[in-house]
Motif scaffolding. Structure first.
Motif, PDB file in Angstrom:
ATOM      1  N   GLN A   1       0.810  -1.221   0.000  1.00 46.00           N
ATOM      2  CA  GLN A   1       0.000   0.000   0.000  1.00 46.00           C
ATOM      3  C   GLN A   1       0.844   1.273   0.000  1.00 46.00           C
TER       4      GLN A   1
ATOM      5  N   THR B   1     -10.312  -7.636  10.392  1.00 44.29           N
ATOM      6  CA  THR B   1     -11.001  -6.395  10.057  1.00 44.29           C
ATOM      7  C   THR B   1     -12.102  -5.971  11.038  1.00 44.29           C
TER       8      THR B   1
ATOM      9  N   PRO C   1     -10.359  -0.360   1.639  1.00 42.11           N
ATOM     10  CA  PRO C   1      -8.990  -0.873   1.625  1.00 42.11           C
ATOM     11  C   PRO C   1      -8.047   0.180   1.049  1.00 42.11           C
TER      12      PRO C   1
ATOM     13  N   HIS D   1      -6.419  -0.702  -3.384  1.00 46.73           N
ATOM     14  CA  HIS D   1      -7.191  -0.903  -4.604  1.00 46.73           C
ATOM     15  C   HIS D   1      -6.987   0.282  -5.532  1.00 46.73           C
TER      16      HIS D   1
ATOM     17  N   GLY E   1     -14.929  -5.365  -0.414  1.00 48.10           N
ATOM     18  CA  GLY E   1     -14.386  -4.983   0.887  1.00 48.10           C
ATOM     19  C   GLY E   1     -14.619  -3.532   1.233  1.00 48.10           C
TER      20      GLY E   1
ATOM     21  N   ASP F   1      -8.419  -4.817  -7.580  1.00 48.70           N
ATOM     22  CA  ASP F   1      -7.946  -5.026  -6.212  1.00 48.70           C
ATOM     23  C   ASP F   1      -6.429  -5.181  -6.138  1.00 48.70           C
TER      24      ASP F   1
END
Length: 356
Positions: A27, A88, A112, A115, A197, A271
């Motif tokens: 990320q 989560t 998230p 993505h 998600g 994703d």
């Protein structure tokens, strides 16, 4: 109603090894041509809807400095650092506690951090519709992605076409990753969407569902809530959070709750689950190769090659993934991308932590 956002950024991104490491997970990497990292792009695309001061980042405490460096405008108190990973449901519950303490009533948009979305205006339009549904009563809202092929790597959500609320449909059930045959059947029914998600609800609504369905988790969150904003906040978090039940929001809440709605999303969602995503988000050359860095290709096609300043010459190669970093190089057939995790398992067994 006040809108807030939680961006979940605690994952390790192991399928993007060797670029994604424990000290710089996926990320926080840039995989697009604009040089911005995935978490930066996630924040930027929601700013027309949500103020920066109302965006929360949930992450591992080891990544606090990374978040602060890449998102300097996020208030430091909005960087929620988990002492340990607990899946989560506790992650979302912790953020809901903070939002609930700050505002008398507010919406939470849960996203998230890793993505990519191609059509931002369409995404924001869908998100606004989702917020409108979530504001009413005690609705839990999710966004599903309209499938265009029988994907076996995603979970699915079955909806009831006959029960709609504007652009949203009542959810029938959540289902796990299917076999190829089952995925084909899902596609034919036109009643299944990919589980993205992404969730939208009032902070009070999700906390009420946690209280009813996961009372032990709720009890632990309330102990943390009592300490928010006090000198004891960090100490209580360090003590109580590791005791929380480790459970996903899907399994823990969404599969058991009522008043769940889903909005179909068609906004160019990806994703970015593995290196295969690179050929979907970056331009390929005339031979189908997607290359980054100092690369020469001869009689090679349909490869993904990621390098740096060091010259990489690829001759007679096809359908390979090659990722070169300073201390490790991955060479992988495209069909074997799920097995990249086995490399990390081997490294752990051999105590070669410097490569993780």
């Amino acid at each position: 109603m006040k809108k807030t956002a939680l961006i979940m950024a605690g994952g390790r991104g192991e399928r993007f090894w060797p670029k994604s490491r424990k000290n710089l997970p996926k990320q926080f990497l840039s995989l697009t041509d604009d040089g911005r990292t995935m978490i930066q792009l996630t924040v930027e695309r929601i700013l027309p809807l949500i103020d920066m001061e109302d965006i929360y980042i949930s992450t591992n405490k080891a990544y606090r400095d990374l978040v602060a460096a890449q998102l300097p405008e996020i208030p430091p108190e909005n960087i929620l650092c988990e002492p340990v990973g607990r899946n989560t449901a506790p992650c979302i519950g912790l953020a809901a506690v903070h939002v609930d303490r700050k505002y008398e009533e507010a919406l939470m948009v849960v996203l998230p951090s890793d993505h990519l979305i191609k059509y931002h205006k369409m995404f924001l339009h869908t998100l606004r519709d989702a917020c409108s549904i979530a504001e009413r009563d005690s609705n839990l809202v999710t966004i599903g992605i309209t499938p265009d092929y029988p994907e076996t790597g995603y979970g699915y959500i079955k909806f009831r076409p006959e029960e709609s609320d504007g652009n949203a449909y009542a959810v029938d059930c959540f289902v796990e990753k299917p076999s190829l045959q089952t995925a084909k059947e899902y596609l034919e029914t036109e009643e299944y969407l990919w589980n993205s998600g992404m969730f939208i609800w009032k902070a009070s609504t999700i906390l009420q569902n946690i209280r009813q369905i996961l009372p032990d988790l709720y009890s632990g969150l309330m102990k943390i809530s009592e300490a928010v904003g006090t000198e004891a906040q960090e100490m209580v978090l360090e003590k109580e959070f590791p005791r929380l039940q480790a459970v996903s929001i899907d399994y823990g809440i969404m599969e058991k709750a009522e008043h769940i709605y889903i909005l179909p999303g068609a906004f160019g969602w990806d994703d970015v689950g593995s290196w295969l995503a690179v050929e979907r988000i970056q331009k390929s050359n005339e031979c189908g190769n997607v290359v980054t860095g100092n690369i020469i290709t001869i009689h090679s096609k349909n490869n993904i090659i990621q390098g740096g300043s060091k010259l990489i010459a690829a001759v007679g190669l096809e359908d390979l993934i090659i990722v070169d970093t300073e201390d490790a190089t991955l060479i992988c057939d495209k069909s074997s991308t799920p097995d990249i995790k086995m490399v990390l398992e081997n490294l752990k067994i051999c105590n070669r932590d410097e490569y993780l």
